[in-house]
Scaffold this motif. Structure first.
Motif, PDB file in Angstrom:
ATOM      1  N   MET A 129       0.817  -1.215   0.000  1.00 46.70           N
ATOM      2  CA  MET A 129       0.000   0.000   0.000  1.00 46.70           C
ATOM      3  C   MET A 129       0.853   1.268   0.000  1.00 46.70           C
ATOM      4  O   MET A 129       1.952   1.281   0.541  1.00 46.70           O
ATOM      5  N   PRO A 130       0.329   2.347  -0.585  1.00 45.05           N
ATOM      6  CA  PRO A 130       1.034   3.636  -0.503  1.00 45.05           C
ATOM      7  C   PRO A 130       0.990   4.175   0.931  1.00 45.05           C
ATOM      8  O   PRO A 130       0.204   3.685   1.740  1.00 45.05           O
ATOM      9  N   PRO A 131       1.825   5.194   1.234  1.00 49.50           N
ATOM     10  CA  PRO A 131       1.889   5.689   2.612  1.00 49.50           C
ATOM     11  C   PRO A 131       0.607   6.353   3.105  1.00 49.50           C
ATOM     12  O   PRO A 131      -0.147   6.938   2.325  1.00 49.50           O
ATOM     13  N   GLY A 132       0.409   6.232   4.404  1.00 45.20           N
ATOM     14  CA  GLY A 132      -0.643   6.993   5.067  1.00 45.20           C
ATOM     15  C   GLY A 132      -2.041   6.436   4.888  1.00 45.20           C
ATOM     16  O   GLY A 132      -2.249   5.396   4.265  1.00 45.20           O
ATOM     17  N   ILE A 133      -2.991   7.143   5.498  1.00 46.32           N
ATOM     18  CA  ILE A 133      -4.398   6.763   5.362  1.00 46.32           C
ATOM     19  C   ILE A 133      -4.940   7.637   4.235  1.00 46.32           C
ATOM     20  O   ILE A 133      -5.354   8.770   4.441  1.00 46.32           O
ATOM     21  N   SER A 134      -4.897   7.081   3.033  1.00 47.36           N
ATOM     22  CA  SER A 134      -5.193   7.888   1.843  1.00 47.36           C
ATOM     23  C   SER A 134      -6.441   7.371   1.145  1.00 47.36           C
ATOM     24  O   SER A 134      -7.076   6.422   1.593  1.00 47.36           O
ATOM     25  N   ASP A 135      -6.736   7.997   0.011  1.00 45.14           N
ATOM     26  CA  ASP A 135      -7.830   7.508  -0.834  1.00 45.14           C
ATOM     27  C   ASP A 135      -7.621   6.044  -1.184  1.00 45.14           C
ATOM     28  O   ASP A 135      -8.561   5.265  -1.238  1.00 45.14           O
ATOM     29  N   ALA A 136      -6.338   5.695  -1.419  1.00 42.30           N
ATOM     30  CA  ALA A 136      -6.037   4.320  -1.830  1.00 42.30           C
ATOM     31  C   ALA A 136      -6.458   3.331  -0.743  1.00 42.30           C
ATOM     32  O   ALA A 136      -6.966   2.247  -1.045  1.00 42.30           O
ATOM     33  N   THR A 137      -6.276   3.722   0.528  1.00 45.93           N
ATOM     34  CA  THR A 137      -6.679   2.834   1.631  1.00 45.93           C
ATOM     35  C   THR A 137      -8.190   2.599   1.562  1.00 45.93           C
ATOM     36  O   THR A 137      -8.662   1.465   1.623  1.00 45.93           O
ATOM     37  N   LEU A 138      -8.919   3.691   1.419  1.00 43.30           N
ATOM     38  CA  LEU A 138     -10.379   3.571   1.368  1.00 43.30           C
ATOM     39  C   LEU A 138     -10.823   2.816   0.115  1.00 43.30           C
ATOM     40  O   LEU A 138     -11.776   2.045   0.149  1.00 43.30           O
ATOM     41  N   ASP A 139     -10.108   3.039  -0.978  1.00 42.66           N
ATOM     42  CA  ASP A 139     -10.446   2.340  -2.228  1.00 42.66           C
ATOM     43  C   ASP A 139     -10.246   0.836  -2.105  1.00 42.66           C
ATOM     44  O   ASP A 139     -11.080   0.058  -2.555  1.00 42.66           O
ATOM     45  N   ILE A 140      -9.121   0.439  -1.517  1.00 43.84           N
ATOM     46  CA  ILE A 140      -8.854  -1.000  -1.379  1.00 43.84           C
ATOM     47  C   ILE A 140      -9.950  -1.639  -0.530  1.00 43.84           C
ATOM     48  O   ILE A 140     -10.472  -2.708  -0.859  1.00 43.84           O
ATOM     49  N   ILE A 141     -10.339  -0.954   0.554  1.00 46.10           N
ATOM     50  CA  ILE A 141     -11.388  -1.491   1.429  1.00 46.10           C
ATOM     51  C   ILE A 141     -12.701  -1.636   0.641  1.00 46.10           C
ATOM     52  O   ILE A 141     -13.419  -2.622   0.770  1.00 46.10           O
ATOM     53  N   ARG A 142     -12.972  -0.649  -0.199  1.00 45.72           N
ATOM     54  CA  ARG A 142     -14.221  -0.627  -0.962  1.00 45.72           C
ATOM     55  C   ARG A 142     -14.201  -1.620  -2.126  1.00 45.72           C
ATOM     56  O   ARG A 142     -15.194  -2.304  -2.392  1.00 45.72           O
ATOM     57  N   LEU A 143     -13.062  -1.695  -2.809  1.00 46.91           N
ATOM     58  CA  LEU A 143     -13.004  -2.484  -4.045  1.00 46.91           C
ATOM     59  C   LEU A 143     -12.659  -3.950  -3.804  1.00 46.91           C
ATOM     60  O   LEU A 143     -13.139  -4.826  -4.505  1.00 46.91           O
ATOM     61  N   VAL A 144     -11.788  -4.174  -2.830  1.00 43.76           N
ATOM     62  CA  VAL A 144     -11.307  -5.539  -2.586  1.00 43.76           C
ATOM     63  C   VAL A 144     -11.889  -5.968  -1.244  1.00 43.76           C
ATOM     64  O   VAL A 144     -11.250  -5.871  -0.203  1.00 43.76           O
ATOM     65  N   ARG A 145     -13.119  -6.427  -1.281  1.00 44.67           N
ATOM     66  CA  ARG A 145     -13.899  -6.583  -0.042  1.00 44.67           C
ATOM     67  C   ARG A 145     -13.320  -7.612   0.912  1.00 44.67           C
ATOM     68  O   ARG A 145     -13.549  -7.539   2.103  1.00 44.67           O
ATOM     69  N   ARG A 146     -12.585  -8.597   0.381  1.00 41.62           N
ATOM     70  CA  ARG A 146     -12.043  -9.622   1.270  1.00 41.62           C
ATOM     71  C   ARG A 146     -10.659  -9.264   1.811  1.00 41.62           C
ATOM     72  O   ARG A 146      -9.992 -10.093   2.418  1.00 41.62           O
ATOM     73  N   SER A 147     -10.204  -8.031   1.595  1.00 42.77           N
ATOM     74  CA  SER A 147      -8.828  -7.723   2.021  1.00 42.77           C
ATOM     75  C   SER A 147      -8.711  -7.656   3.536  1.00 42.77           C
ATOM     76  O   SER A 147      -9.619  -7.253   4.247  1.00 42.77           O
TER      77      SER A 147
END
Ligand SMILES: Nc1ncnc2c1ncn2[C@@H]1O[C@H](COP(=O)(O)OP(=O)(O)OP(=O)(O)O)[C@@H](O)[C@H]1O
Ligand SMILES: [Mg+2]
Length: 244
Positions: A129-147
């Motif tokens: 993952m990229p650094p910090g609590i970013s859009d990417a963090t929220l996106d992964i949670i939203r897009l990759v539901r089993r993560s």
């Protein structure tokens, strides 16, 4: 809704577990942990994929010593094969060019790569993952539901405070947390162990600050011999035990 999002689950259906290596802070060793974890799991006989989800400053190709990244298309994008790993990084598309990306662009690339990459069957897909609590963090949670999230900290109050924030967010969003690793440990300094345990999160162990890591970057055999990699290999059974 973006129709590509519906395809993501299907694309990942043969992936047993998806582990996002994350932190509230940058520079704590996420990419090193993700790369060495992927190689260690491979060494244990598992089928492993590594996805570098850091599009602005990807590092795993350097850690793994990948020289040429070429993608192949076959009704989707075939991940590259790197030292036995299935591997995907934005570097395959951008080369060494800097990509100045806004949040919406990052989301778009995440959706595109997750909906088109043919990971096939895997025991583990490790996501750097990229650094910090970013859009990417929220996106992964939203897009990759089993993560599931594997969180990296250092023995510093500054890292710990941001990691606690990330852990609170993950709890609120009901995202499974594998546990927390304390990286760059030097001597018997301040430890984050008690504070992590107080949060009801599994403290997985300490990884030493290891001067040998720098000279081993790009050479997977040398990396495997470092004290860092040996300690991570000891912790791996805890990381993959089905406690979440
Ligand atoms: N335990 C360690 N011992 C020695 N060096 C380390 C250790 N962990 C990480 N490093 C080094 O620290 C630097 C940062 O590590 P890395 O790039 O993995 O962090 P990161 O959290 O992925 O950073 P970013 O937030 O930018 O993605 C790298 O040069 C890496 O080789
Ligand atoms: Mg990184």
């Amino acid at each position: 809704m973006d129709p590509r999002i519906n395809i993501i689950e299907k694309r990942l259906e043969k992936v047993r577990r998806l582990i996002a290596v994350s932190s509230g802070k940058g520079g704590v060793g996420k990419s090193l942990v993700a790369s060495v974890l992927a190689l260690t799991l491979l060494d244990k006989g598992f089928e492993v994929g590594l996805f570098d989800a850091d599009f602005t400053s990807p590092s795993t190709h350097r850690i793994l010593g990948v020289r040429r990244l070429e993608i192949r298309e076959e009704k989707g994008i075939v991940p590259m094969h790197v030292h036995g790993l299935k591997y995907m990084s934005i570097v395959a598309f951008s080369g060494e060019e800097t990509l100045p990306l806004r949040g919406a662009d990052i989301s778009n690339i995440l959706i595109e790569l997750f909906s088109t990459t043919l990971w096939g069957s895997l025991d583990y897909l490790i996501i750097d993952m990229p650094p910090g609590i970013s859009d990417a963090t929220l996106d992964i949670i939203r897009l990759v539901r089993r993560s599931e999230f594997l969180v990296v900290s250092t023995p510093s109050m500054l890292a710990l405070e941001t990691v606690e924030k990330l852990l609170r967010l993950l709890k609120e969003l009901k995202v499974p947390v594998v546990g927390v690793l304390e990286n760059m440990k030097m001597g018997q300094s301040f430890t984050i162990k008690d504070r992590i345990n107080e949060m009801g999160v599994s403290f997985l162990g300490e990884l030493p600050f290891d001067l040998k890591v720098e000279e081993a970057l790009g050479d997977v055999d040398a990396l495997a011999k470092t004290a860092f990699a040996r300690k991570l290999a000891e912790i791996v059974p805890q990381i993959i035990s089905p406690h979440v």
